[in-house]
Scaffold this active site. Structure first.
Site, PDB file in Angstrom:
ATOM      1  N   LYS A 150       0.818  -1.223   0.000  1.00  0.00           N
ATOM      2  CA  LYS A 150       0.000   0.000   0.000  1.00  0.00           C
ATOM      3  C   LYS A 150       0.849   1.269   0.000  1.00  0.00           C
ATOM      4  O   LYS A 150       0.323   2.377  -0.024  1.00  0.00           O
ATOM      5  CB  LYS A 150      -0.913   0.020   1.228  1.00  0.00           C
ATOM      6  CG  LYS A 150      -1.977  -1.065   1.230  1.00  0.00           C
ATOM      7  CD  LYS A 150      -3.237  -0.644   0.492  1.00  0.00           C
ATOM      8  CE  LYS A 150      -4.288  -1.730   0.588  1.00  0.00           C
ATOM      9  NZ  LYS A 150      -5.295  -1.656  -0.463  1.00  0.00           N
ATOM     10  N   ASN A 151       2.145   1.117   0.096  1.00  0.00           N
ATOM     11  CA  ASN A 151       3.007   2.296   0.232  1.00  0.00           C
ATOM     12  C   ASN A 151       3.251   2.968  -1.113  1.00  0.00           C
ATOM     13  O   ASN A 151       3.654   2.323  -2.073  1.00  0.00           O
ATOM     14  CB  ASN A 151       4.344   1.851   0.842  1.00  0.00           C
ATOM     15  CG  ASN A 151       5.313   2.990   0.939  1.00  0.00           C
ATOM     16  OD1 ASN A 151       5.862   3.422  -0.068  1.00  0.00           O
ATOM     17  ND2 ASN A 151       5.511   3.494   2.126  1.00  0.00           N
TER      18      ASN A 151
END
Ligand SMILES: [Zn+2]
Lengths: 310, 308
Positions: free
Chosen positions: A106-107
């Site tokens: 998700k980064n």
């Protein structure tokens, strides 16, 4: 978990005087507590940043900090600066990034970093496989799809192969809106005003239609179909026969798709003398097939007299 | 409405106050990069709940200014690099607390400095904005720039027409907007583009009915809203979708009662705070968007909200 790594007793770092966190002095809201390991690593990062040091050990240090907290954007920034100062072979950086990205899906800093590196490398080689492995974990990840679009634009990959890959993603999950969007981007997006050949238009309409026949209530191919018709400036009546496969205002009990009713409402609104049919379609939506959006369908009914459609 | 459907105001206020005392928790330092945003979110939620004084005004101003760099940008926390996202939060905090005078007193020419930092991040060629000197671009940053500059009264420092043209180039076949031209329509991105256009006074470029129809389609049978077609509902989207609909004057196109019930179901009635969907862990991000969403729905006990 990896064993903790400290720098104060590491001879390779004995020349560096760490700079502890300035926690905002007397301001209580600013005091931040860390684990010892993270706190110490950051204090060494501050020290090397203050000296503008670019070295292999800085790369190792940023790698260590990123493994603890990939969301710290300052670390990525300094790593990118260090890489370009050292002229490290960028393929090595990508090899390191792959497993790192998979761990932190998700980064988004990782994606920007990757884009910078691939842009400098000047080749998309291997990226397709990597993206496929990321999407295997989260097939609708926005960063991954955006990155894929960037690759297509940067390296001009508007190819049949790319289209086939997109199709395989839709086959896997026919409700993957990101994959549908990517298809639209490939087929219609290269230049905003260019209209593709009749052959391609037919192919695209047929493709969306066959997907709808598999799942008539799926929003994505309906949006695609209507978007394509609009993009190539065909009238909505082009879709009348198709919509009738799923809904007919004369048979209110046999509606298989609210989206088909929506299309029919627009078709009838434009057709001479069919206003009542349009109203009937909108009533069915407001009362039976999509009552949660009753106000919207009522609004559409209000437009009928004015000869306007949405 | 059944009794468990009420809004637990006191619990939420205590939850937000407690956030800053949880410093021994792992999560606290993992989210350090969000500290200034988190402070803004908490402050906003407290204001909307009518408890704006639950955090010390002076402490909040001191902390915000301790994140301000000489270049005019704010970092996420003291010692973090400046970035658009935190600069916007910094400006929003000062505006919420009516503290621009204090800014000028402590940082001479502070407003201009901040305004110029933001203006430097505009891409002269395309009109959009980067998040920092590193250059990542996203319509989120464009909205942030417009929001902060209009609060500072300095919107004239940037090329508004060019930015508006860039937003227009991001419009998709479904009437919505993504992070950049061709990128998938996403409720959060629709919010940023519609709000930026509202600030610029240029909502005329939006295909209102088409976009509002897409937005209203985000409501699922359980009342919750999702961010993209065929995705799960999530409380934060109640804000992105609803405020966009409100800006387009179409908020009544969704079922407000059902949505309010969904949001209230995401509360932790015991310890306060809201989660993304019922039963999950609460956090300050979803708490502010839940409260703001209830505000837009004119839910009793929450102040009314300006959608932009
Ligand atoms: Zn969320």
């Amino acid at each position: 978990m990896a064993p903790k790594k400290f720098y104060h007793d590491d001879p390779a770092w004995s020349d560096v005087e760490p700079i502890p966190q300035d926690d905002g002095g007397p301001y209580p809201l600013a005091a931040i507590a860390y684990t010892d390991e993270y706190r110490e690593a950051m204090s060494y990062l501050r020290a090397v940043m203050a000296k503008n040091e670019a070295s292999q050990r800085v790369l190792a240090l940023t790698e260590h900090i990123i493994s603890m907290n990939p969301a710290h954007y300052t670390v990525w920034l300094y790593r990118a600066k260090t890489l370009s100062a050292l002229s490290v072979p960028l393929s090595e950086e990508i090899a390191w990034l792959n497993p790192t990205a998979l761990r932190h899906i998700k980064n988004y800093q990782i994606w920007h970093h990757r884009q910078t590196i691939i842009n400098q490398l000047g080749s998309p080689k291997g990226e397709s496989d990597f993206i496929t492995s990321m999407l295997a974990q989260d097939s609708k990840n926005y960063h991954v799809w955006s990155y894929r679009q960037w690759l297509v634009q940067r390296f001009n990959i508007y190819t049949d192969e790319e289209l086939a890959w997109t199709e395989s993603m839709i086959d896997e999950d026919i409700r993957n809106n990101s994959a549908w969007n990517h298809r639209f981007f490939l087929v219609f997006g290269k230049s905003k005003d260019a209209i593709p050949s009749q052959e391609i238009i037919d192919r695209e309409l047929d493709y969306a239609k066959s997907a709808i026949r598999k799942a008539p209530q799926n929003q994505s191919p309906w949006n695609y179909l209507r978007g394509a018709v609009r993009h190539v400036k065909l009238p909505v009546s082009t879709l009348k026969q198709f919509a009738l496969e799923f809904a007919d205002t004369e048979k209110p009990d046999e509606v298989f798709s609210s989206h088909a009713l929506d299309v029919l409402a627009d078709v009838y609104a434009e057709e001479k003398g069919m206003e009542e049919q349009a109203r009937r379609a909108l009533e069915l939506l407001a009362e039976r097939y999509d009552p949660i959006r009753k106000q919207y369908w009522n609004y559409r009914m209000g437009l009928l007299g004015e000869g306007r459609v949405v | 409405m059944p009794a468990e459907m009420r809004l637990f105001v006191d619990e939420h206020v205590r939850y937000i106050q407690s956030l800053d005392t949880r410093k021994d928790e792992l999560e606290y330092w993992l989210t350090e990069h969000l500290r200034l945003n988190g402070l803004y979110w908490g402050l906003t939620a407290l204001h909307l709940l009518g408890h704006g004084d639950a955090l010390s005004r002076q402490d909040v101003i001191d902390f915000a200014l301790s994140c301000l760099h000489d270049c005019g940008g704010f970092g996420a926390a003291p010692g973090h690099d400046a970035h658009m996202l935190y600069t916007v939060s910094g400006v929003q905090i000062l505006a919420t607390l009516d503290a621009f005078d204090e800014l000028e007193k402590r940082v001479p020419d502070g407003r201009q400095k901040i305004g110029r930092y933001i203006a430097r991040l505009q891409d002269a060629e395309t009109g959009t904005f980067a998040g920092d000197e590193w250059g990542e671009q996203d319509t989120r940053f464009l909205y942030g720039a417009f929001n902060a500059l209009s609060l500072l009264g300095l919107l004239h420092l940037v090329d508004v027409d060019k930015a508006v043209a860039y937003i227009e180039s991001c419009v998709n076949f479904d009437g919505g907007y993504g992070t950049s031209p061709g990128a998938e329509t996403h409720s959060g991105q629709v919010f940023t583009c519609v709000s930026a256009l509202a600030i610029a006074g240029r909502l005329d470029v939006v295909e209102r009915d088409k976009l509002a129809a897409w937005l209203s389609e985000r409501q699922l049978k359980n009342g919750g809203l999702n961010g993209r077609p065929e995705k799960q509902e999530d409380v934060c989207y109640s804000w992105w979708v609803m405020s966009s609909l409100a800006t387009l004057d179409k908020l009544h196109w969704i079922d407000g009662e059902k949505l309010a019930a969904f949001i209230l179901n995401c509360q932790d009635p015991e310890h306060g705070g809201f989660s993304d969907r019922p039963g999950d862990m609460v956090d300050v991000f979803h708490t502010v968007f839940a409260v703001a969403g209830l505000g837009l729905l004119k839910y009793p006990g929450v102040l009314e909200v300006d959608p932009v």
